[in-house]
Design a protein around this motif. Structure first.
Motif, short mmCIF file in Angstrom:
data_model
loop_
_atom_site.label_atom_id
_atom_site.label_comp_id
_atom_site.label_asym_id
_atom_site.label_seq_id
_atom_site.Cartn_x
_atom_site.Cartn_y
_atom_site.Cartn_z
N HIS A 1 6.28 55.49 45.17
CA HIS A 1 5.30 55.07 44.66
C HIS A 1 4.21 54.33 45.48
N SER A 2 3.02 54.52 45.50
CA SER A 2 2.11 54.14 46.55
C SER A 2 1.07 53.04 45.93
N GLU A 3 1.14 52.07 46.65
CA GLU A 3 0.19 50.93 46.27
C GLU A 3 -0.69 50.74 47.42
N THR A 4 -2.14 50.57 47.16
CA THR A 4 -3.12 50.60 48.36
C THR A 4 -3.58 49.29 48.07
N LEU A 5 -3.58 48.25 48.88
CA LEU A 5 -4.05 46.91 48.76
C LEU A 5 -5.36 46.67 49.91
N THR A 6 -6.08 45.99 49.48
CA THR A 6 -7.41 45.47 50.26
C THR A 6 -7.01 44.04 50.92
N LEU A 7 -7.41 43.61 52.05
CA LEU A 7 -7.05 42.72 52.66
C LEU A 7 -8.28 41.38 52.78
N PRO A 8 -7.90 40.47 52.35
CA PRO A 8 -9.10 39.60 52.55
C PRO A 8 -9.30 39.15 54.02
N GLY A 9 -10.39 38.99 54.33
CA GLY A 9 -10.88 38.83 55.89
C GLY A 9 -10.79 39.91 56.74
N ASP A 10 -10.42 41.20 56.16
CA ASP A 10 -10.28 42.38 56.84
C ASP A 10 -11.19 43.44 56.33
N PRO A 11 -12.38 43.55 56.39
CA PRO A 11 -13.43 44.57 55.63
C PRO A 11 -13.02 45.94 55.92
N GLY A 12 -12.93 46.54 54.93
CA GLY A 12 -12.61 48.17 55.01
C GLY A 12 -11.08 48.53 55.53
N ARG A 13 -10.37 47.38 55.76
CA ARG A 13 -8.83 47.68 56.14
C ARG A 13 -8.00 47.77 54.64
N LEU A 14 -6.85 48.73 54.71
CA LEU A 14 -6.16 48.88 53.79
C LEU A 14 -4.76 49.01 54.03
N LEU A 15 -4.06 48.29 53.24
CA LEU A 15 -2.45 48.37 53.45
C LEU A 15 -1.71 49.05 52.43
N VAL A 16 -1.15 50.22 52.97
CA VAL A 16 -0.58 51.33 51.96
C VAL A 16 0.82 51.19 52.14
N ILE A 17 1.52 50.93 51.00
CA ILE A 17 2.90 50.70 50.83
C ILE A 17 3.51 51.56 49.71
N GLY A 18 4.46 52.41 50.31
CA GLY A 18 5.23 53.41 49.57
C GLY A 18 6.76 53.04 49.32
N THR A 19 7.12 52.97 48.03
CA THR A 19 8.30 52.48 47.41
C THR A 19 8.94 53.22 46.79
N ALA A 20 10.34 53.78 47.06
CA ALA A 20 11.16 54.70 46.08
C ALA A 20 11.77 54.01 45.22
N PRO A 21 11.97 54.36 43.95
CA PRO A 21 12.61 53.61 42.87
C PRO A 21 13.95 53.36 43.37
N ALA A 22 14.55 52.28 42.89
CA ALA A 22 15.82 51.68 43.35
C ALA A 22 16.99 52.69 42.84
N ASN A 23 17.70 52.72 43.93
CA ASN A 23 19.34 53.73 43.61
C ASN A 23 18.91 55.17 43.27
N SER A 24 17.69 55.39 43.80
CA SER A 24 17.13 57.07 43.46
C SER A 24 17.44 57.82 44.73
N ARG A 25 17.74 59.11 44.89
CA ARG A 25 17.80 59.82 45.89
C ARG A 25 16.83 59.57 47.10
N SER A 26 15.51 59.41 46.66
CA SER A 26 14.46 59.05 47.38
C SER A 26 14.74 58.05 48.10
N ALA A 27 15.17 56.73 47.56
CA ALA A 27 15.45 55.71 48.18
C ALA A 27 16.28 55.84 49.39
N GLU A 28 17.55 56.49 49.09
CA GLU A 28 18.43 56.68 50.18
C GLU A 28 17.99 57.38 51.07
#
Length: 258
Positions: free
Chosen positions: A221-248
Motif C-alpha cells: 500500500h503506497s502513500e505519496t506525501l508532499t513535503l512543506p518547504g520542499d517544492p516538488g519533492r515527494l516522499l513515497v512510502i510502501g507498506t505491506a499489510p501486517a502479518n501478511s506474506r508480503s510483510a515477511e
C-alpha cells in the motif's frame, strides 16, 4: 517561428476538449468571446484574470488537479523563485527519516524524478546497488526490468508521466526538466505517447503489485506525501499489510546480508 509563451497552456486546454466540443462552445460556456478563447488556445495571451481561468475550468469540466495544473501553466514561476528552490539541499533530518526506516519501503523523489534518498528496503525493491543514484523516470521507461517488476506497469507509467507534467507546469522554464522530457520522448515510444495526452492525474494512494526476482510477489500500500518547504519533492512510502506474506518478504529485503 518561436513558440508562444503560453503554448503549453494552449496545448493542455486543447487536450481537455472532448470530442464534439468546439472552441466556440467553450468560449460561450466560459462567458468570453470566441476570438479571445482562440487566442488563449494558441498561447497568445499573457495575462489571465482569476474569474476567466475559473470559468474556463468549469466549461471544460476540469477536476481539481487539472484546474491546479492549468493555473500553474498560466502563472509560471519567476527566475528568482526557481533559484531559491534549487539552492535547497536535502536536509539531514529528512535523509535520516528515510534511511532509518526498517519496516517500509521509503524513497524521496525530486521534481526531476531523481532518487534523492532511499532506505535499504526501497533500494532492494528497486534492485539498486548501495549508493547508486538513478532517475526514476528513466528507470521506468528505459529499463526493461522495471516492466517485469511492476505488475501494473501501465498504470505506474501514467502516474510517472503525470508527475513530470505537473512539475513542468509548475516551472515551464526548468531547463534540466525540459532536457529530461525531450530525451525520454526520443528514447521511449511509451513515454512520448503518454506525454502527448497531457496527463496530470494526482494519485496520492495506490496498491502496488511487484514481481520481485528475489522476494517473489509482493503487495504494498503506497502513500505519496508532499513535503512543506520542499517544492516538488515527494516522499513515497510502501507498506505491506501486517502479518501478511508480503510483510515477511519485505522484511527479508531489508535484512542486511550475513
Amino acid at each position: 517561428m518561436a513558440p508562444h509563451r503560453n503554448a503549453e497552456l494552449g496545448a493542455f486546454l486543447r487536450s481537455r476538449r472532448t470530442v464534439g466540443l468546439c472552441r466556440d462552445d467553450v468560449a460561450r460556456s466560459a462567458g468570453v468571446s470566441p476570438d479571445y478563447y482562440t487566442r488563449i488556445e494558441r498561447g497568445e495571451v499573457d495575462y489571465f484574470a482569476d474569474a476567466v481561468l475559473d470559468s474556463i475550468a468549469r466549461a471544460l469540466e476540469l477536476d481539481e488537479t487539472e484546474h491546479l495544473h492549468m493555473l500553474r501553466l498560466a502563472r509560471p514561476r519567476t527566475a528568482e523563485q526557481r533559484m531559491a528552490d534549487d539552492e535547497e539541499p536535502v536536509r539531514d533530518s529528512l535523509r535520516l527519516l528515510v534511511e532509518s526506516n526498517t519496516v517500509q519501503s521509503v524513497i524521496l523523489v525530486g521534481r526531476h524524478a531523481d532518487l534523492l534518498a532511499v532506505n535499504r528496503i526501497g533500494r532492494a525493491l528497486l534492485g539498486l546497488s548501495p549508493g547508486e543514484r538513478v532517475n526514476l523516470a528513466r528507470l521506468m521507461f528505459l529499463e526493461p526490468a522495471t516492466k517485469e517488476l511492476l505488475v501494473d506497469w501501465k498504470s505506474e507509467a501514467l502516474t510517472a508521466v503525470a508527475r513530470l507534467r505537473a512539475a513542468a507546469g509548475f516551472d515551464p522554464g526548468d531547463r534540466e526538466l525540459g532536457a529530461l522530457i525531450r530525451d525520454l520522448c526520443v528514447k521511449s515510444d511509451d513515454f512520448a505517447r503518454i506525454w502527448a495526452t497531457h496527463p496530470v492525474t494526482d494519485r496520492p494512494a495506490s496498491v502496488l503489485e511487484y514481481r520481485h526476482p528475489v522476494a517473489g510477489r509482493l503487495t504494498l500500500h503506497s502513500e505519496t506525501l508532499t513535503l512543506p518547504g520542499d517544492p516538488g519533492r515527494l516522499l513515497v512510502i510502501g507498506t505491506a499489510p501486517a502479518n501478511s506474506r508480503s510483510a515477511e518478504r519485505l522484511r527479508l529485503l531489508g535484512t542486511p546480508p550475513a
